[in-house]
Design a protein around this motif. Structure first.
Motif, short mmCIF file in Angstrom:
data_model
loop_
_atom_site.label_atom_id
_atom_site.label_comp_id
_atom_site.label_asym_id
_atom_site.label_seq_id
_atom_site.Cartn_x
_atom_site.Cartn_y
_atom_site.Cartn_z
N GLN A 133 -5.09 39.40 -12.91
CA GLN A 133 -6.14 40.38 -11.96
C GLN A 133 -7.42 40.14 -12.14
O GLN A 133 -7.90 40.52 -13.21
CB GLN A 133 -5.87 41.71 -12.17
N PRO A 134 -8.22 39.25 -11.41
CA PRO A 134 -9.57 38.77 -11.59
C PRO A 134 -10.51 39.99 -11.44
O PRO A 134 -10.31 40.74 -10.45
CB PRO A 134 -9.81 37.41 -10.93
N GLY A 135 -11.61 39.82 -12.08
CA GLY A 135 -12.66 40.90 -11.73
C GLY A 135 -13.98 40.26 -12.58
O GLY A 135 -13.99 39.52 -13.25
N CYS A 136 -15.03 40.99 -12.30
CA CYS A 136 -16.29 40.55 -12.57
C CYS A 136 -16.51 40.87 -14.12
O CYS A 136 -16.20 42.04 -14.52
CB CYS A 136 -17.49 41.13 -11.73
N ILE A 137 -17.43 40.00 -14.62
CA ILE A 137 -17.84 40.20 -16.01
C ILE A 137 -19.30 40.35 -16.29
O ILE A 137 -20.03 39.56 -15.39
CB ILE A 137 -17.59 39.12 -17.04
N ASN A 138 -20.02 41.34 -16.70
CA ASN A 138 -21.42 41.57 -16.69
C ASN A 138 -21.85 41.65 -15.02
O ASN A 138 -22.81 41.00 -14.55
CB ASN A 138 -22.20 40.11 -17.39
N CYS A 139 -21.20 42.80 -14.58
CA CYS A 139 -21.29 42.84 -13.01
C CYS A 139 -22.79 43.14 -12.89
O CYS A 139 -23.34 44.07 -13.35
CB CYS A 139 -20.40 43.83 -12.54
N PRO A 142 -27.65 38.91 -14.12
CA PRO A 142 -27.96 37.40 -13.84
C PRO A 142 -27.00 36.49 -14.15
O PRO A 142 -26.64 35.46 -13.64
CB PRO A 142 -29.42 37.11 -14.49
N ASP A 143 -26.35 36.83 -15.35
CA ASP A 143 -25.13 36.04 -15.79
C ASP A 143 -23.70 36.56 -15.57
O ASP A 143 -22.71 36.48 -16.38
CB ASP A 143 -25.28 35.93 -17.27
N GLU A 144 -23.46 37.36 -14.59
CA GLU A 144 -22.49 37.54 -13.79
C GLU A 144 -21.48 36.33 -13.65
O GLU A 144 -21.89 35.47 -12.99
CB GLU A 144 -22.60 38.58 -12.66
N TYR A 145 -20.09 36.70 -14.16
CA TYR A 145 -18.97 35.72 -13.61
C TYR A 145 -17.68 36.35 -13.45
O TYR A 145 -17.59 37.48 -13.91
CB TYR A 145 -19.12 34.55 -14.70
N SER A 146 -16.66 35.86 -12.98
CA SER A 146 -15.37 36.34 -12.66
C SER A 146 -14.38 36.02 -13.75
O SER A 146 -14.51 34.49 -14.20
CB SER A 146 -14.92 36.13 -11.15
N ALA A 147 -13.68 36.67 -14.25
CA ALA A 147 -12.43 36.24 -15.10
C ALA A 147 -11.23 37.01 -14.79
O ALA A 147 -11.20 38.06 -14.48
CB ALA A 147 -13.11 36.14 -16.56
N ASN A 148 -9.94 36.83 -15.78
CA ASN A 148 -8.85 37.59 -15.43
C ASN A 148 -9.18 38.63 -16.57
O ASN A 148 -9.35 38.50 -17.77
CB ASN A 148 -7.63 36.65 -16.14
N ILE A 149 -9.26 39.87 -16.12
CA ILE A 149 -9.81 41.33 -16.73
C ILE A 149 -8.28 42.10 -16.94
O ILE A 149 -8.11 42.81 -17.79
CB ILE A 149 -10.84 41.88 -16.22
N GLU A 150 -7.34 41.78 -16.12
CA GLU A 150 -6.18 42.48 -16.20
C GLU A 150 -5.00 41.77 -15.92
O GLU A 150 -5.14 40.58 -15.25
CB GLU A 150 -6.15 43.53 -15.34
N TRP A 151 -3.67 41.97 -16.32
CA TRP A 151 -2.50 41.41 -15.79
C TRP A 151 -1.45 42.31 -15.42
O TRP A 151 -1.46 43.43 -15.84
CB TRP A 151 -1.71 40.67 -17.08
N SER A 152 -0.97 42.00 -14.28
CA SER A 152 0.24 42.88 -13.78
C SER A 152 1.65 42.41 -14.02
O SER A 152 1.66 41.10 -13.90
CB SER A 152 0.21 43.28 -12.26
N LEU A 153 2.54 43.15 -14.59
CA LEU A 153 3.81 42.72 -14.85
C LEU A 153 4.80 43.49 -14.06
O LEU A 153 4.92 44.68 -14.19
CB LEU A 153 4.19 42.61 -16.47
#
Length: 286
Positions: A133-139, A142-153
């Motif tokens: 489950q992707p989401g923003c990091i440092n929303c 200026p250095d905001e980026y997206s990555a996997n911040i959760e997983w659903s099982l």
């Protein structure tokens, strides 16, 4: 056979209220079918608070009206808004690079909360799907980026002695700090009939000649009559959760596939027939 056919006719006429008067309040848990009663709101709120306290306030998901982790809106503050989707919910925005330990963590949480999840043996849990489950990091920086911040099982439906219980998938969400929501539950200690009063062959034969109103399935103003060739696929046993005015029952049923030979665009139905009492519990499109 005449008895079963009569029960089928009555069931088709009254399908909308088919199981409303099957039990009385005096029926005990040792009788068939087992009933999970709906909890009074005060009791349910207290139980939900205990559930959240036991999980250190990390869960955004709620209990349902039976005090289980199955999805329900009964405790949503806003009926239309899932509390896990609220804009003001605290989200752990830490990138999750290692997913190797997530299945074990999810199983531990389901077992820890077994009184709510119904999971007593984690070896029975079969993973069906695992999705990032992707989401923003440092929303909003200026250095905001997206990555996997959760997983659903997603774990498959509950199976007891090779008999499946439909609609019992359990979905667990985890972030870098652990489990943050659980949706879905299993069932335990419910009564199963000792004898099969209505065999699947009798049930299949009794279905020939059924008349089904197609408006409920295709919106066509027609009545379909079940033919002998429509019921050749072998039925199988299921434990079917059924909600009615008394609460939630677990009924042991034959799941009987019915084809629709007159409409190639509509596959047909599954008819759920109680193996002890012989009536039609539900009729759903495949």
């Amino acid at each position: 056979m005449q008895k079963f056919t009569l029960l089928v006719v009555i069931a088709l006429i009254t399908l909308g209220s088919i199981s409303c008067n099957l039990l009385t309040a005096e029926d005990g848990p040792s009788e068939y079918p087992t009933v999970y009663p709906r909890l009074e709101m005060v009791e349910l709120q207290e139980l939900n608070n205990e559930y959240h306290q036991a999980n250190d306030g990390r869960l955004c998901s709620t209990l349902n009206e039976y005090g289980l982790t199955g999805f329900s809106k009964v405790l949503f503050e806003d009926e239309e808004e899932n509390p896990c989707d609220r804009a003001n919910r605290s989200v752990v925005r830490i990138e999750m690079n290692n997913s190797d330990t997530l299945v074990a963590a999810a199983k531990r949480s389901l077992l820890k909360n077994s009184v709510y999840t119904g999971v007593r043996d984690t070896s029975k849990l079969v993973l069906n799907e695992m999705s990032p489950q992707p989401g923003c990091i440092n929303c909003r920086s200026p250095d905001e980026y997206s990555a996997n911040i959760e997983w659903s099982l997603t774990f498959e439906n509950q199976v007891i002695d090779s008999v499946e219980i439909p609609n019992t998938e359990i979905i667990v969400f985890l972030d870098a700090l652990g489990v943050n929501r659980i949706w879905g539950n299993w069932y335990s200690e419910f009564k199963v009939p000792e004898f099969v009063n209505f065999g699947y062959l009798d049930v299949q034969e009794g279905m020939v000649g059924w008349q089904i109103d197609m408006r409920n399935y295709t919106e066509e103003e027609t009545i379909y009559t079940v033919q002998e060739e429509d019921v050749t696929e072998q039925p199988y046993k299921v434990y079917l959760p059924v909600e009615n005015e008394e609460g939630l029952q677990i009924r042991t049923c034959w799941a009987v596939p019915i084809s629709n030979s007159a409409n190639e665009n509509f596959e047909g139905w599954l008819a759920y027939v109680d193996i002890k009492e012989g009536f039609l519990v539900d009729l759903v499109a495949k």
